[in-house]
Every structure is written in C-alpha cells, then in structure tokens.
Design a protein around this motif. Structure first.
Motif, PDB file in Angstrom:
ATOM      1  N   MET A  50      -9.678  -9.706   3.444  1.00  0.00           N
ATOM      2  CA  MET A  50      -9.406  -8.296   3.398  1.00  0.00           C
ATOM      3  C   MET A  50     -10.337  -7.669   2.376  1.00  0.00           C
ATOM      4  N   GLY A  51     -10.733  -6.486   2.571  1.00  0.00           N
ATOM      5  CA  GLY A  51     -11.606  -5.817   1.634  1.00  0.00           C
ATOM      6  C   GLY A  51     -11.018  -4.500   1.224  1.00  0.00           C
ATOM      7  N   ALA A  52     -11.892  -3.515   1.069  1.00  0.00           N
ATOM      8  CA  ALA A  52     -11.452  -2.192   0.657  1.00  0.00           C
ATOM      9  C   ALA A  52     -11.105  -1.333   1.867  1.00  0.00           C
ATOM     10  N   ALA A  53     -10.958  -1.933   3.027  1.00  0.00           N
ATOM     11  CA  ALA A  53     -10.633  -1.195   4.245  1.00  0.00           C
ATOM     12  C   ALA A  53      -9.232  -0.604   4.148  1.00  0.00           C
ATOM     13  N   GLU A  54      -9.014   0.476   4.863  1.00  0.00           N
ATOM     14  CA  GLU A  54      -7.701   1.114   4.909  1.00  0.00           C
ATOM     15  C   GLU A  54      -6.685   0.171   5.541  1.00  0.00           C
ATOM     16  N   PRO A  55      -5.467   0.121   4.987  1.00  0.00           N
ATOM     17  CA  PRO A  55      -4.430  -0.709   5.592  1.00  0.00           C
ATOM     18  C   PRO A  55      -4.103  -0.246   7.006  1.00  0.00           C
ATOM     19  N   LYS A  56      -3.815  -1.207   7.878  1.00  0.00           N
ATOM     20  CA  LYS A  56      -3.470  -0.888   9.267  1.00  0.00           C
ATOM     21  C   LYS A  56      -1.972  -0.625   9.407  1.00  0.00           C
ATOM     22  N   GLN A  57      -1.175  -1.158   8.479  1.00  0.00           N
ATOM     23  CA  GLN A  57       0.280  -1.001   8.502  1.00  0.00           C
ATOM     24  C   GLN A  57       0.720  -0.136   7.333  1.00  0.00           C
ATOM     25  N   ASP A  58       1.769   0.621   7.520  1.00  0.00           N
ATOM     26  CA  ASP A  58       2.378   1.408   6.461  1.00  0.00           C
ATOM     27  C   ASP A  58       3.170   0.474   5.548  1.00  0.00           C
ATOM     28  N   VAL A  59       3.050   0.659   4.245  1.00  0.00           N
ATOM     29  CA  VAL A  59       3.751  -0.180   3.269  1.00  0.00           C
ATOM     30  C   VAL A  59       5.261  -0.103   3.486  1.00  0.00           C
ATOM     31  N   PHE A  60       5.777   1.086   3.760  1.00  0.00           N
ATOM     32  CA  PHE A  60       7.212   1.264   3.949  1.00  0.00           C
ATOM     33  C   PHE A  60       7.708   0.476   5.165  1.00  0.00           C
ATOM     34  N   GLN A  61       6.936   0.496   6.244  1.00  0.00           N
ATOM     35  CA  GLN A  61       7.313  -0.271   7.429  1.00  0.00           C
ATOM     36  C   GLN A  61       7.213  -1.766   7.163  1.00  0.00           C
ATOM     37  N   ALA A  62       6.199  -2.162   6.418  1.00  0.00           N
ATOM     38  CA  ALA A  62       5.998  -3.584   6.139  1.00  0.00           C
ATOM     39  C   ALA A  62       7.147  -4.169   5.328  1.00  0.00           C
ATOM     40  N   ILE A  63       7.655  -3.423   4.359  1.00  0.00           N
ATOM     41  CA  ILE A  63       8.727  -3.967   3.522  1.00  0.00           C
ATOM     42  C   ILE A  63      10.116  -3.682   4.073  1.00  0.00           C
ATOM     43  N   ALA A  64      10.198  -2.981   5.197  1.00  0.00           N
ATOM     44  CA  ALA A  64      11.505  -2.666   5.792  1.00  0.00           C
ATOM     45  C   ALA A  64      12.235  -3.919   6.258  1.00  0.00           C
ATOM     46  N   ASP A  65      11.510  -4.948   6.602  1.00  0.00           N
ATOM     47  CA  ASP A  65      12.116  -6.170   7.117  1.00  0.00           C
ATOM     48  C   ASP A  65      12.514  -7.098   5.960  1.00  0.00           C
ATOM     49  N   PRO A  66      13.762  -7.578   5.933  1.00  0.00           N
ATOM     50  CA  PRO A  66      14.217  -8.445   4.838  1.00  0.00           C
ATOM     51  C   PRO A  66      13.427  -9.754   4.729  1.00  0.00           C
ATOM     52  N   THR A  67      12.964 -10.281   5.841  1.00  0.00           N
ATOM     53  CA  THR A  67      12.160 -11.504   5.790  1.00  0.00           C
ATOM     54  C   THR A  67      10.860 -11.247   5.047  1.00  0.00           C
ATOM     55  N   ARG A  68      10.233 -10.131   5.311  1.00  0.00           N
ATOM     56  CA  ARG A  68       8.972  -9.816   4.629  1.00  0.00           C
ATOM     57  C   ARG A  68       9.193  -9.555   3.149  1.00  0.00           C
ATOM     58  N   ARG A  69      10.316  -8.954   2.800  1.00  0.00           N
ATOM     59  CA  ARG A  69      10.615  -8.763   1.371  1.00  0.00           C
ATOM     60  C   ARG A  69      10.801 -10.109   0.685  1.00  0.00           C
ATOM     61  N   LYS A  70      11.438 -11.043   1.364  1.00  0.00           N
ATOM     62  CA  LYS A  70      11.616 -12.375   0.780  1.00  0.00           C
ATOM     63  C   LYS A  70      10.270 -13.084   0.646  1.00  0.00           C
ATOM     64  N   VAL A  71       9.384 -12.914   1.612  1.00  0.00           N
ATOM     65  CA  VAL A  71       8.039 -13.489   1.526  1.00  0.00           C
ATOM     66  C   VAL A  71       7.331 -12.932   0.292  1.00  0.00           C
TER      67      VAL A  71
ATOM     68  N   LEU B  45      -0.494  -5.843   1.371  1.00  0.00           N
ATOM     69  CA  LEU B  45       0.451  -6.410   0.406  1.00  0.00           C
ATOM     70  C   LEU B  45       0.207  -7.881   0.094  1.00  0.00           C
ATOM     71  N   VAL B  46      -0.435  -8.586   0.981  1.00  0.00           N
ATOM     72  CA  VAL B  46      -0.815  -9.975   0.703  1.00  0.00           C
ATOM     73  C   VAL B  46      -2.283 -10.157   1.064  1.00  0.00           C
ATOM     74  N   GLN B  47      -2.870 -11.107   0.391  1.00  0.00           N
ATOM     75  CA  GLN B  47      -4.263 -11.449   0.670  1.00  0.00           C
ATOM     76  C   GLN B  47      -4.294 -12.922   1.026  1.00  0.00           C
ATOM     77  N   GLU B  48      -5.086 -13.245   2.016  1.00  0.00           N
ATOM     78  CA  GLU B  48      -5.211 -14.644   2.411  1.00  0.00           C
ATOM     79  C   GLU B  48      -6.597 -15.146   2.064  1.00  0.00           C
ATOM     80  N   ARG B  49      -6.664 -16.429   1.751  1.00  0.00           N
ATOM     81  CA  ARG B  49      -7.963 -17.064   1.546  1.00  0.00           C
ATOM     82  C   ARG B  49      -7.885 -18.452   2.123  1.00  0.00           C
ATOM     83  N   LYS B  50      -8.991 -18.903   2.581  1.00  0.00           N
ATOM     84  CA  LYS B  50      -9.055 -20.203   3.233  1.00  0.00           C
ATOM     85  C   LYS B  50      -9.473 -21.248   2.205  1.00  0.00           C
ATOM     86  N   VAL B  51      -8.706 -22.319   2.144  1.00  0.00           N
ATOM     87  CA  VAL B  51      -9.010 -23.453   1.283  1.00  0.00           C
ATOM     88  C   VAL B  51      -9.046 -24.667   2.195  1.00  0.00           C
ATOM     89  N   GLY B  52     -10.238 -25.097   2.559  1.00  0.00           N
ATOM     90  CA  GLY B  52     -10.367 -26.157   3.552  1.00  0.00           C
ATOM     91  C   GLY B  52      -9.878 -25.658   4.894  1.00  0.00           C
TER      92      GLY B  52
END
Length: 130
Positions: free
Chosen positions: A1-22, A59-66
């Motif tokens: 991910m870079g400085a690009a605009e988010p594709k998802q709204d933060v409010f929608q992303a955290i609306a789900d309890p599973t995502r909040r737990k993540v 809200l999260v960043q991924e990186r590849k390790v192997g």
C-alpha cells in the motif's frame, strides 16, 4: 500500500466486530494470516477477506516475508474516527455534569426520593413502583 486514497471507508471497515478484533490483535504485533485466523471460528479465506477490507481502508498494511504475508496495524486512519467522536463527546460530558450537579445538590441523609426532571429520571416509590 502506498499513499493512494483508501478504497474503503474507515467507518464501514470497523463496523464489523471481526474486523475490530483483528485490529486489536494487530495493535500489539505484526502477524501472519495463519496466526490471525487461529483466533476466529472461520476459514483462513474468510479472515483474508476481512484483512483485505481493512487494508483497503488503510487500517492494516501487509508485507511479504518469504511466502508468507504479514499484517500490521496502521492507526493513522483511526484519527478520522477520533475527530468525529470528539464532536459528540460534549453531549456525554453535559449529561455527566448534570448528573454530578444533581448528586452533589442532594442533601446528606436524603433517601433520594423525588424526581430528576433534568435527566428524565423519577425515583421509585417504597413499593417498588415509580
């Protein structure tokens, strides 16, 4: 991910309890998807979908390790949520101030009978009915 605009709204992303737990899991450490999915009664694929939504919201960043993808929390987008909630905090503080004033205004030894119109409360009668 870079400085690009988010594709998802933060409010929608955290609306789900599973995502909040993540997000809570990732707040303390970077984790691979296998470790994250071990905390949920769902498939690794389902957890990956939740991670994708969180990543799209920035809200999260991924990186590849192997061959493994690791995820970590990016808390900056949560500032938008904090600013939004700060506006409404004044309403909660107002209610607490009114309650504090009413409690402090009550004379010592009083049973608390009567009503409190400022909060819309009415004390119960001795028989248990308001």
């Amino acid at each position: 991910m870079g400085a690009a605009e988010p594709k998802q709204d933060v409010f929608q992303a955290i609306a789900d309890p599973t995502r909040r737990k993540v997000l809570n899991l990732l707040a303390g450490q970077e984790m691979p998807v296998n470790a994250i999915s071990g905390h949920f009664p769902m498939s690794r694929t389902a957890v990956s979908k939740h991670l994708r939504i969180l990543a799209d919201a920035g809200l999260v960043q991924e990186r590849k390790v192997g061959r493994e993808k690791r995820y970590r929390l990016q808390p900056e987008p949560l500032l938008e949520l904090k600013r939004w909630l700060a506006y409404y905090e004044r309403f909660w503080e107002n209610r607490l101030s009114v309650l504090k004033h009413l409690v402090e205004a009550e004379e010592p030894g009083e049973s608390g009978s009567g009503s409190s119109p400022a909060l819309g409360l009415k004390a119960a009668e001795p028989g248990g009915r308001p």
